[in-house]
Design a protein around this motif. Structure first.
Motif, PDB file in Angstrom:
ATOM      1  N   GLN A 324      -6.982  13.593  32.206  1.00 30.17           N
ATOM      2  CA  GLN A 324      -7.641  12.308  32.407  1.00 30.17           C
ATOM      3  C   GLN A 324      -9.154  12.440  32.327  1.00 30.17           C
ATOM      4  OE1 GLN A 324      -5.925  11.246  36.186  1.00 30.17           O
ATOM      5  NE2 GLN A 324      -4.180  10.174  35.256  1.00 30.17           N
ATOM      6  N   ARG A 341      -3.842   9.279  23.349  1.00 32.27           N
ATOM      7  CA  ARG A 341      -2.701   8.805  24.138  1.00 32.27           C
ATOM      8  C   ARG A 341      -3.172   8.430  25.534  1.00 32.27           C
ATOM      9  NH1 ARG A 341       0.695  12.635  21.133  1.00 32.27           N
ATOM     10  NH2 ARG A 341      -0.564  14.308  22.012  1.00 32.27           N
ATOM     11  N   ASP A 342      -2.860   7.209  25.948  1.00 34.87           N
ATOM     12  CA  ASP A 342      -3.221   6.741  27.288  1.00 34.87           C
ATOM     13  C   ASP A 342      -2.105   6.991  28.293  1.00 34.87           C
ATOM     14  OD1 ASP A 342      -5.670   5.853  26.341  1.00 34.87           O
ATOM     15  OD2 ASP A 342      -4.856   3.885  25.781  1.00 34.87           O
ATOM     16  N   TYR A 343      -1.250   7.899  27.997  1.00 31.17           N
ATOM     17  CA  TYR A 343      -0.171   8.308  28.889  1.00 31.17           C
ATOM     18  C   TYR A 343      -0.125   9.831  28.880  1.00 31.17           C
ATOM     19  CZ  TYR A 343       2.256   8.859  24.445  1.00 31.17           C
ATOM     20  OH  TYR A 343       2.589   9.230  23.169  1.00 31.17           O
ATOM     21  N   ASP A 345       2.597  12.918  29.032  1.00 33.73           N
ATOM     22  CA  ASP A 345       3.950  13.472  29.012  1.00 33.73           C
ATOM     23  C   ASP A 345       3.824  14.995  28.973  1.00 33.73           C
ATOM     24  OD1 ASP A 345       4.985  10.956  29.000  1.00 33.73           O
ATOM     25  OD2 ASP A 345       5.611  10.951  26.900  1.00 33.73           O
ATOM     26  N   ARG A 362       8.357  12.563  31.501  1.00 36.95           N
ATOM     27  CA  ARG A 362       7.828  11.296  30.985  1.00 36.95           C
ATOM     28  C   ARG A 362       6.927  10.622  32.023  1.00 36.95           C
ATOM     29  NH1 ARG A 362       8.927  11.932  25.686  1.00 36.95           N
ATOM     30  NH2 ARG A 362      11.104  12.509  25.380  1.00 36.95           N
ATOM     31  N   ASN A 363       5.774  10.131  31.546  1.00 39.69           N
ATOM     32  CA  ASN A 363       4.830   9.404  32.402  1.00 39.69           C
ATOM     33  C   ASN A 363       4.549  10.183  33.690  1.00 39.69           C
ATOM     34  OD1 ASN A 363       4.699   7.130  30.612  1.00 39.69           O
ATOM     35  ND2 ASN A 363       6.699   6.489  31.398  1.00 39.69           N
ATOM     36  N   GLU A 365       1.866  11.061  34.940  1.00 40.27           N
ATOM     37  CA  GLU A 365       0.700  10.603  35.710  1.00 40.27           C
ATOM     38  C   GLU A 365       1.109   9.682  36.856  1.00 40.27           C
ATOM     39  OE1 GLU A 365       1.218   7.479  32.488  1.00 40.27           O
ATOM     40  OE2 GLU A 365       1.481   9.633  32.744  1.00 40.27           O
ATOM     41  N   ASN A 366       2.335   9.116  36.776  1.00 41.84           N
ATOM     42  CA  ASN A 366       2.814   8.218  37.830  1.00 41.84           C
ATOM     43  C   ASN A 366       3.700   8.920  38.846  1.00 41.84           C
ATOM     44  OD1 ASN A 366       1.536   6.052  36.501  1.00 41.84           O
ATOM     45  ND2 ASN A 366       3.331   5.725  35.188  1.00 41.84           N
TER      46      ASN A 366
END
Length: 482
Positions: A324, A341-343, A345, A362-363, A365-366
């Motif tokens: 980030q 990429r704003d995600y 993985d 997957r994802n 960051e969450n």
């Protein structure tokens, strides 16, 4: 279809009746068969079975045997087939039009096990091994064979419960989705049972009569006396030239064909080496605080979340924070463009007995620490037992490879295309470090970042590793986002 049939029958019958009525005859004939004239309205009337059979021959409905009619005054009479005759005719018509059941047997006893769909990017595979033998009992969806593809191993399951009648394909064959592999019989009829032992029956039957002793004596060849040959003295062993290599005997070597997964891994890694401008930068991390955090909260963490707290989740969270702050490491080159990429993985490299696989978080960051640990354990378990799918390994923006679990001290990992970087973790070794002017032992780990120098400059790569070092050495930074 039946309306046309009735109108055609009516026309034939009425035409014949009119011709016979004009001549004064009491009966008429159609196609050589006789029938009674139709009586006035309200009275019973019937058609002979012979005429019905002849009409059936004309129209091609061999199953239509019975007709009934109810003539009414002042109305045209129609011949309608009975309901059960109609149903029987429709069934025969459907079968004649090519409608066949799934089973190759009329009673649905035999079923075929075929190669399933293997993924959008996979067109074929190698039939690696059979898990069952002809004659074995299988249940519904029980694996009977394994297909090796470029990425994963896929099972061929039995469509029904039954007994394996025979195998259609052979081990080593290249198969595509829909290829027949085995034939399953629900009743077990016609199945070939394989004997558990591989012993071959003796060529000579024990019940065969032995020839008489006299015939054996006659067939014996007379002995010829020969003088023992004088052994010649052996000469000195041949001298090998100094340039001739001493190769080991061939019988001590084994030649085994490469699996599809190994071929795919070798191709991708070589393509990565030929395509990317690979460069690796290193740093070292003091693991004291992260290991203390794990030691203090591992019991409470496991009790609440049902999973152990490991070190990998700390590095995954540190890598997410570094991506980030350095989004170029999360990007990729596509032709003359750069795709950001704003995600996030995260791909986790997992070594299995069959080869290297890289499942994806997957994802990420969450995710929190518990979710990361649960997903890593779930994907690692699937990778080791061979049940991981293509979708669970597709994509990924950064790969983390932990060679430290095998004792690696330092390495230069190769990028997993089409990503632009890979983070390498290594073993934790206690080394003397200077802390506050004093030399103290510290658990240290070397970390490495291999990146595509066409896209990522050394400055961004060093900052990326420095962020991981700061977060791992001081995990409170994640809470304060500093």
């Amino acid at each position: 279809m039946f309306i046309l049939l009735v109108e055609e029958i009516e026309g034939v019958m009425l035409g014949a009746l009119r011709r016979k009525a004009a001549s004064g005859a009491s009966s008429a004939s159609v196609c050589g068969k006789s029938f009674y004239k139709l009586k006035p309205a309200g009275s019973a009337s019937r058609v002979s079975s012979a005429v019905v059979e002849e009409i059936n021959c004309i129209r091609g409905f061999g199953n239509v045997r019975t007709f009934c009619h109810l003539p009414s005054a002042g109305k045209t009479m129609y011949l309608m087939p009975k309901r059960e005759v109609l149903n029987s005719s429709l069934k025969n018509v459907n079968l004649q039009n090519g409608s066949r059941p799934f089973s190759s047997d009329s009673d649905g006893d035999v079923f075929e096990a075929v190669v399933p769909f293997m993924g959008e990017s996979i067109t074929d595979g190698i039939l690696a091994t059979f898990l069952k033998k002809p004659g074995d009992r299988v249940e519904v969806d029980e694996p009977i064979a394994q297909i090796e593809t470029d990425k994963v191993t896929i099972d061929v399951n039995s469509p029904e419960a039954g007994v394996i009648k025979e195998f259609v394909a052979k081990e080593g064959d290249t198969v595509e989705p829909g290829t027949k592999v085995a034939i399953i019989s629900k009743s077990g009829e016609g199945a070939t049972h394989v004997a558990p032992s591989d012993e071959k029956p003796s060529e000579k039957s024990p019940s065969s009569p032995s020839p008489p002793a006299e015939e054996i004596k006659e067939k014996q060849t007379p002995k010829v006396e020969t003088k023992p040959a004088v052994a010649k003295p052996k000469g000195p062993p041949p001298k090998h030239s100094a340039s001739e290599p001493q190769l080991p005997p061939k019988e001590r070597e084994r030649r085994v064909p490469m699996t599809r997964l190994r071929k795919r891994v070798s191709t991708r890694l070589k393509d990565s080496q030929n395509t990317f401008a690979l460069l690796t930068t290193f740093n070292e991390v003091d693991m004291t605080n992260l290991m203390k955090l794990r030691s203090d909260y591992k019991d409470v963490f496991a009790e609440k979340h049902g999973v152990k707290l490991g070190l990998m989740s700390g590095f995954v969270k540190a890598a997410i924070s570094a991506l980030q702050k350095q989004p170029i490491v999360n990007a990729v080159i596509d032709g003359d463009d750069i795709i950001y990429r704003d995600y996030v993985d995260i791909s986790i490299a997992v070594g299995t007995p069959k080869g290297l696989v890289v499942p994806v978080l997957r994802n990420a960051e969450n995710m929190n620490f518990a979710e990361v640990e649960k997903e890593i354990n779930n994907l690692a378990k699937k990778a080791n037992d061979g049940s991981i799918s293509i979708d669970e390994m597709a994509g990924g923006t950064l790969t983390i490879s932990n060679g430290g679990v095998y004792g690696s001290l330092i390495s230069t990992p190769i990028i997993n295309p089409p990503q632009s970087a890979i983070l390498g973790m290594h073993s934790i070794v206690s080394r003397p470090m200077v802390v506050g002017g004093n030399i103290v032992p510290r658990p240290m780990m070397y970390i490495a970042l291999t990146y595509d120098h066409r896209l990522i400059d050394g400055r961004e790569a060093v900052f990326f590793l420095r962020r991981i070092k700061d977060v791992v050495e001081d995990p409170h930074r994640l809470l304060l986002d500093v």
